[in-house]
Design an enzyme around this catalytic site. Structure first.
Site, PDB file in Angstrom:
ATOM      1  N   HIS A  61       0.887  -1.981   0.616  1.00  0.00           N
ATOM      2  CA  HIS A  61       0.324   0.129   0.553  1.00  0.00           C
ATOM      3  C   HIS A  61       0.760   1.213  -0.163  1.00  0.00           C
ATOM      4  O   HIS A  61       0.322   2.502   0.024  1.00  0.00           O
ATOM      5  CB  HIS A  61      -0.934  -0.117   1.615  1.00  0.00           C
ATOM      6  N   HIS A 112      -9.662   2.624  -0.071  1.00  0.00           N
ATOM      7  CA  HIS A 112      -9.841   2.492   1.370  1.00  0.00           C
ATOM      8  C   HIS A 112     -10.864   0.901   1.328  1.00  0.00           C
ATOM      9  O   HIS A 112     -11.670   0.826   1.643  1.00  0.00           O
ATOM     10  CB  HIS A 112     -10.591   3.150   2.301  1.00  0.00           C
ATOM     11  N   ASN A 113      -9.956   0.191   0.148  1.00  0.00           N
ATOM     12  CA  ASN A 113     -10.907  -1.021   0.323  1.00  0.00           C
ATOM     13  C   ASN A 113     -11.050  -1.910   1.239  1.00  0.00           C
ATOM     14  O   ASN A 113     -12.285  -2.570   1.929  1.00  0.00           O
ATOM     15  CB  ASN A 113     -10.547  -1.810  -1.150  1.00  0.00           C
ATOM     16  N   HIS A 114      -9.653  -2.656   1.353  1.00  0.00           N
ATOM     17  CA  HIS A 114      -9.914  -3.611   2.307  1.00  0.00           C
ATOM     18  C   HIS A 114     -10.430  -3.377   3.654  1.00  0.00           C
ATOM     19  O   HIS A 114     -11.705  -3.894   4.674  1.00  0.00           O
ATOM     20  CB  HIS A 114      -8.316  -4.277   2.587  1.00  0.00           C
ATOM     21  N   ARG A 133      -7.175  14.970   4.288  1.00  0.00           N
ATOM     22  CA  ARG A 133      -6.747  15.759   4.636  1.00  0.00           C
ATOM     23  C   ARG A 133      -4.970  15.596   3.264  1.00  0.00           C
ATOM     24  O   ARG A 133      -4.420  16.754   3.964  1.00  0.00           O
ATOM     25  CB  ARG A 133      -5.786  15.098   5.894  1.00  0.00           C
ATOM     26  N   ASP A 134      -5.190  14.387   3.191  1.00  0.00           N
ATOM     27  CA  ASP A 134      -3.977  14.528   1.660  1.00  0.00           C
ATOM     28  C   ASP A 134      -4.452  16.360   0.986  1.00  0.00           C
ATOM     29  O   ASP A 134      -3.491  16.632   0.312  1.00  0.00           O
ATOM     30  CB  ASP A 134      -4.480  13.574   0.597  1.00  0.00           C
ATOM     31  N   GLU A 330      -2.322   4.209  12.551  1.00  0.00           N
ATOM     32  CA  GLU A 330      -2.766   5.045  12.335  1.00  0.00           C
ATOM     33  C   GLU A 330      -4.144   5.660  12.318  1.00  0.00           C
ATOM     34  O   GLU A 330      -4.678   5.760  11.709  1.00  0.00           O
ATOM     35  CB  GLU A 330      -2.990   4.114  10.712  1.00  0.00           C
ATOM     36  N   GLN A 332      -6.716   8.378  12.937  1.00  0.00           N
ATOM     37  CA  GLN A 332      -6.785   9.610  12.215  1.00  0.00           C
ATOM     38  C   GLN A 332      -6.867  11.381  13.294  1.00  0.00           C
ATOM     39  O   GLN A 332      -6.389  11.401  13.769  1.00  0.00           O
ATOM     40  CB  GLN A 332      -8.275   9.589  12.003  1.00  0.00           C
ATOM     41  N   GLY A 555      -1.996   9.294  -7.780  1.00  0.00           N
ATOM     42  CA  GLY A 555      -3.392   8.568  -7.652  1.00  0.00           C
ATOM     43  C   GLY A 555      -3.359   7.342  -6.483  1.00  0.00           C
ATOM     44  O   GLY A 555      -2.052   8.031  -6.238  1.00  0.00           O
ATOM     45  N   ASN A 556      -3.497   6.037  -6.710  1.00  0.00           N
ATOM     46  CA  ASN A 556      -3.655   5.610  -5.977  1.00  0.00           C
ATOM     47  C   ASN A 556      -3.288   3.936  -6.504  1.00  0.00           C
ATOM     48  O   ASN A 556      -4.105   3.302  -7.807  1.00  0.00           O
ATOM     49  CB  ASN A 556      -4.379   5.400  -5.398  1.00  0.00           C
TER      50      ASN A 556
END
EC number: 6.3.5.3
Length: 753
Positions: A61, A112-114, A133-134, A330, A332, A555-556
Site C-alpha cells: 500500500h 480504502h477497500n480492505h 487531509r491529503d 494510523e 486519524q 493517484g493510488n
C-alpha cells in the site's frame, strides 16, 4: 506486591549487541529477502521499532513495490494541461493544476477497500477523512468529495452487510465536515463479493501562492505533531490490510481499522488553513497510511535528509502503547508540520484557538538520519530515504493469460436479441431497473450534495461541478468512471475507455478536460495474469494521456483485491477534472423543454460485447470491448465545450447505450421524446460505442449545431424531438416516462429496505 515485568526496550545499542535475535518480520508482512535487505542497509539487525517502520512503509500500500516499474511511465506524459501548468504532480500528496485567475485546484482519488470490508462504516469514513487531509496538506481548502464504489451482487447477504455501512460512513464523515458529495458510482458485480471497493476523491481550491509541499528543510526547524491523540486504533491499519489477499474465510489477522472523528477533522481543517494564512508552516504532511512512520520518514527524505524525534512526547489516548505501536498507529485527524523556531509560538497560539492539541516532537537536522528516541533511549536510527522512497522494487512476472483469447473469441454476437417492439421495450425496462443502471438516490440522498452553496451539478448529472469564484463564476467539473467488464476483456482498451468516459462526462457539462487522477484496483500482484492486466492498464492510460494531451497528477494503487483465487474485475478508476470559465453557462444533463430537436453525436457500431445488455439479460461476459477512438473523443469534447450556450442539454452515451441515455434524459424533468432510428433498432438502442452523446437544441440553433459538428468532424444524426409524457421509438414502442421512472427508482429501496 512485585512490579509487573516489562520487556527490555529494544534500542539501537541492544540491536548491535545481539544480532541473532529472532524477529517477527514474517508476521509483519516482510519477505525473507526484504528482511535481509534491511539488515544490509543498517549494517545490523533492526530494532523492533525500526522493523515496525520498515514493515508498514515497505508494504504494498505504501511502497508500490510491485507496481512502480509500471507507474513510472506516467512521467513520460508532459506535465502541461490544455490551459495551464502543473504546479505539483506525482510524488506529492496530491496533484495541483493552474486553472487561471490566480487559482489552482488539487484533486486525488484513493482507496480504502480492505478496511471497509472489515469495518464498513469506519473504513469508508476514514477513507474520506484521509483523502481530505491529503488535499489539505497541499495548502488547499477542501471543497467537495466523490465516492466511486463497487459491491457484490445486490441480493447477496454480504452486500447487505457492507453497503449500508459504507454509504453511512461516506455520508456521515463528509456531511459532518460540511463537504458536498457531488458524484461517484455504485457498481455491482459478482467479483466484488467479499472485496468491495471504496474509492474516495477530494477536490480542493487554493491560490497559487498558498501551495505547500511535504518536506522537512531548514536545520533547526521544529517538527510539530498536531490534531488528535494517537491511539491503538489502526495499528498496521490499511498498510497491512491492503497488502494481503483475503482468504476464503476472511483474513487470519486483521489489524484494527482506524476510527474517525469528523468534528476533530473539521477543527483540524480550519486550524491548518489559518496556520497557512499566518505563514507559519514551512512544510507539512498528513498522517494517513503508516502514520508517524510515514510522516517522519517522508518529510525527512524530501527535505534536508535529517530529523530527530522524541517519540515519548507524542500525545497518547492509550498510555500502554509501545514505541512500535505508536509508530505503526494510523489514528486519524493528525498532521505534522515543520515550523521555523521564531514561528512556533504563533503556531501554538493558533492551535490553541481552535482547541487543537499541538506538541513539538523533534527538529530538522543535517545528519542525514532519522533518529527517534524513547525516554532518552535511541530506538530508531535509519537513513530516511531507505524507509520512505528506496524500498524494494519487484519486477513481478506477468504474461497474457491463457484464457484471454478464448474470452475475447466468445463475443455477444450469438446471444439472442429482442426482435419486436414489445421485446425492445421490455429490454429497456429491464435494464433501467438493473442494479448498475437504476436510480442511486437511496445512496446519494444520504449525502449532502449542496452544502456550502457552490454545487452547480451533482448526481445524477454526468459530472459534478463546483463554483470556485463567486465573482467570476469560474468552476471545475469532475467525473470518475470505470467499466470493469471492458477492462477484463481488454485491460489496455478498458483503461482507455474509463478515461474516455470521464473525459466525455466533464465535457458534456461544458468543461475543458484538464488532468486525471487514477485509482488502480486489481487482484494479487503475485498472479501473472493480474500483473499483465495491471501493466496493460497502465500502458493504456499513458498512451491515452499522451494522445489527449492531459497529464496524470497522481493517484493510488490497490492490490490484493481478491478472495482465494477469485480476483475482482480489473478496475482502473479514472477521475478527470475539467475547467469551465462560467458555471452559469454549463449544459444540463436532462431534457429541459418540450419541442426541442434531439441529435446523436458520434458513430454507432455494433458493439455489444461486455455491454450492460449482455450482462443483465444473459449473464454473459466475452468478446472485445468497444473501439477506442481518442481523436473522436477529443473532437466530441471540443464540440461540446464550444456548444456551451447553444446546447440546451447533453448526456454522454455509455452503459446501456442510446436507450438508457434517452430514458435518463426524459426522467430528469419528466419530459418525453419521440425518436426515429434509421438502422437496426436493437443495435442503435443498446450498442455501447464510445465517443457519443445525445444533445438537444432549439429549432433556431439547429443549423448552428450542424455547422459546429462539421467544423469538428463529429458525425451528427437527427433523432427526433422532446415533448409529451412518453418515450417513443417510432415503429417500435412507446412507454410512459412515469413507467420508466417507476422501474428506475424501485430497485435499491426494494432491495435495501
Amino acid at each position: 506486591m512485585p512490579e509487573t515485568s516489562r520487556p527490555v526496550l529494544d534500542t539501537v545499542a541492544v540491536a548491535a549487541e545481539d544480532p541473532q535475535r529472532e524477529q517477527p518480520w514474517s508476521d509483519l508482512g516482510l519477505k525473507p529477502d526484504e528482511y535481509a535487505e534491511i539488515r544490509e542497509i543498517l549494517g545490523r539487525r533492526p530494532t523492533s521499532s525500526e522493523l515496525a517502520m520498515y514493515s508498514v512503509m515497505w508494504s504494498e500500500h505504501c511502497s508500490y513495490k510491485s507496481t512502480k516499474v509500471h507507474l513510472k511511465q506516467f512521467s513520460e506524459v508532459p506535465q502541461e494541461t490544455p490551459v495551464g501548468k502543473m504546479l505539483a504532480g506525482i510524488g506529492e500528496n496530491a496533484g495541483v493544476i493552474d486553472i487561471g485567475q490566480g487559482y489552482a485546484v488539487t484533486f486525488k482519488v484513493e482507496s480504502h477497500n480492505h478496511p471497509s470490508f472489515v469495518e464498513p462504516y469506519q473504513g469508508a469514513a476514514t477513507g474520506i477523512g484521509g483523502i481530505v487531509r491529503d488535499i489539505l496538506a497541499m495548502g488547499a481548502r477542501p471543497v467537495a468529495v466523490m465516492d466511486p464504489l463497487r459491491f457484490g451482487p445486490l441480493d447477496a447477504d454480504d452486500t447487505h452487510r457492507v453497503l449500508p455501512g459504507i454509504v453511512a460512513g461516506v455520508g456521515g464523515y463528509g456531511n459532518c465536515l460540511g463537504l458536498p458529495n457531488i458524484g461517484g458510482e455504485a457498481v455491482f458485480d459478482e467479483t466484488y463479493l467479499g472485496n468491495p471497493l471504496v474509492n474516495a476523491l477530494c477536490v480542493g481550491v487554493l491560490r497559487h501562492e498558498d501551495l505547500h509541499l511535504a518536506k522537512a528543510s531548514g536545520v533547526g526547524n521544529q517538527v510539530i505533531l498536531y490534531g488528535a491523540r494517537t491511539g491503538g486504533d489502526g495499528i498496521g491499519g490499511v498498510s497491512v490490510l491492503a497488502s494481503e489477499t483475503f482468504d476464503e474465510g476472511g483474513p487470519a489477522k486483521r489489524p484494527a481499522v482506524q476510527v474517525g472523528d469528523p468534528f476533530m477533522e473539521k477543527l483540524l481543517i480550519e486550524c491548518t488553513l489559518e496556520l497557512f494564512a499566518a505563514k507559519v508552516v514551512a512544510g507539512i504532511q498528513d498522517l494517513g497510511g503508516a502514520g508517524l512512520s510515514c510522516a517522519t520518514s517522508e518529510l525527512a527524505s524530501a527535505g534536508d535528509g535529517g530529523m530527530s524525534v522524541h517519540l515519548d512526547r507524542v500525545p497518547l489516548r492509550d498510555s500502554t502503547l509501545s514505541p512500535e505501536e505508536i509508530l505503526m498507529s494510523e489514528s486519524q485527524e493528525r498532521m505534522m508540520a515543520v515550523v521555523e523556531p521564531d514561528d512556533v509560538a504563533a503556531f501554538m497560539a493558533i492551535c490553541a484557538k481552535w482547541d487543537v492539541e499541538a506538541v513539538v516532537i523533534g527538529e530538522v537536522t543535517d545528519t542525514g538520519r532519522l533518529e527517534i528516541d524513547w525516554h532518552g533511549e535511541r530506538v530508531v536510527d535509519v537513513p530516511p530515504r531507505s524507509v520512505a522512497h528506496d524500498g524494494p522494487t519487484y519486477n513481478r512476472p506477468y504474461a497474457r493469460p491463457e484464457w484471454q483469447d478464448a474470452l475475447q473469441a466468445d463475443g455477444a454476437e450469438a446471444l439472442a436479441r429482442p426482435g419486436t417492439g414489445d421485446e425492445l421495450k421490455a429490454t429497456l425496462l429491464q435494464l433501467i431497473a438493473s442494479p448498475n443502471l437504476c436510480d442511486k438516490s437511496w445512496i446519494t440522498d444520504q449525502y449532502d450534495r449542496y452544502v456550502q452553496g457552490n454545487t452547480v451539478l451533482a448526481q445524477p448529472s454526468d459530472s459534478g461541478m463546483i463554483r470556485v469564484d463567486d465573482q467570476t463564476n469560474l468552476g471545475v467539473a469532475v467525473s470518475t468512471d470505470c467499466n470493469g467488464r471492458f477492462a477484463k476483456l481488454d485491460p489496455y482498451a478498458g483503461a482507455q475507455l474509463a478515461l474516455a468516459e470521464s473525459y466525455r462526462n466533464v465535457s458534456t457539462g461544458g468543461a475543458v478536460p484538464m488532468a486525471i487522477s487514477d485509482c488502480l484496483n486489481f487482484g494479487s500482484p503475485e498472479d501473472p495474469d493480474v500483473m499483465w492486466q495491471f501493466a496493460e492498464a497502465c500502458r493504456g492510460l499513458k498512451d491515452a494521456c499522451l494522445e489527449l494531451g492531459i497529464p496524470v497528477t497522481g493517484g493510488n494503487v490497490s492490490l490484493y483485491n481478491q478472495t482465494g483465487e477469485t480476483a475482482i474485475l480489473p478496475t482502473p478508476v479514472v477521475a478527470v477534472l475539467g475547467v469551465i470559465e462560467d458555471v452559469t453557462k454549463r449544459t444540463p444533463t436532462g431534457f429541459v423543454a418540450e419541442g426541442e430537436q434531439i441529435f446523436l453525436l458520434g458513430q454507432t457500431r455494433e458493439e455489444l460485447s461486455g455491454s450492460e445488455w449482455a450482462h443483465v439479460v444473459h449473464g454473459h461476459l466475452g468478446g472485445r470491448p468497444p473501439v477506442v477512438d481518442l481523436a473522436a473523443e477529443r473532437a466530441l469534447s471540443q464540440l461540446l465545450v464550444a456548444g456551451t450556450g447553444l446546447l440546451t442539454s447533453a448526456h454522454d452515451l455509455s452503459d446501456g447505450g442510446l436507450a438508457i441515455a434517452l430514458a435518463e434524459s426524459a426522467i430528469r424533468n419528466g419530459i418525453g421524446a419521440s425518436v426515429a432510428l434509421a438502422g437496426d433498432a436493437f443495435v442503435d438502442l443498446y450498442a455501447e460505442s464510445a465517443a457519443r452523446a445525445v444533445v438537444t437544441v432549439r429549432d433556431t440553433d439547429a443549423d448552428a449545431l450542424v455547422a459546429l459538428a462539421e467544423q469538428h468532424g463529429v458525425p451528427l444524426t437527427p433523432l427526433g424531438r422532446t415533448g409529451g409524457s412518453v418515450l417513443a421509438v417510432e415503429g417500435q414502442f412507446e412507454v410512459p416516462v412515469a413507467e420508466v421512472r417507476e422501474a428506475w427508482t424501485a430497485t435499491l429501496p426494494a432491495a435495501l429496505a
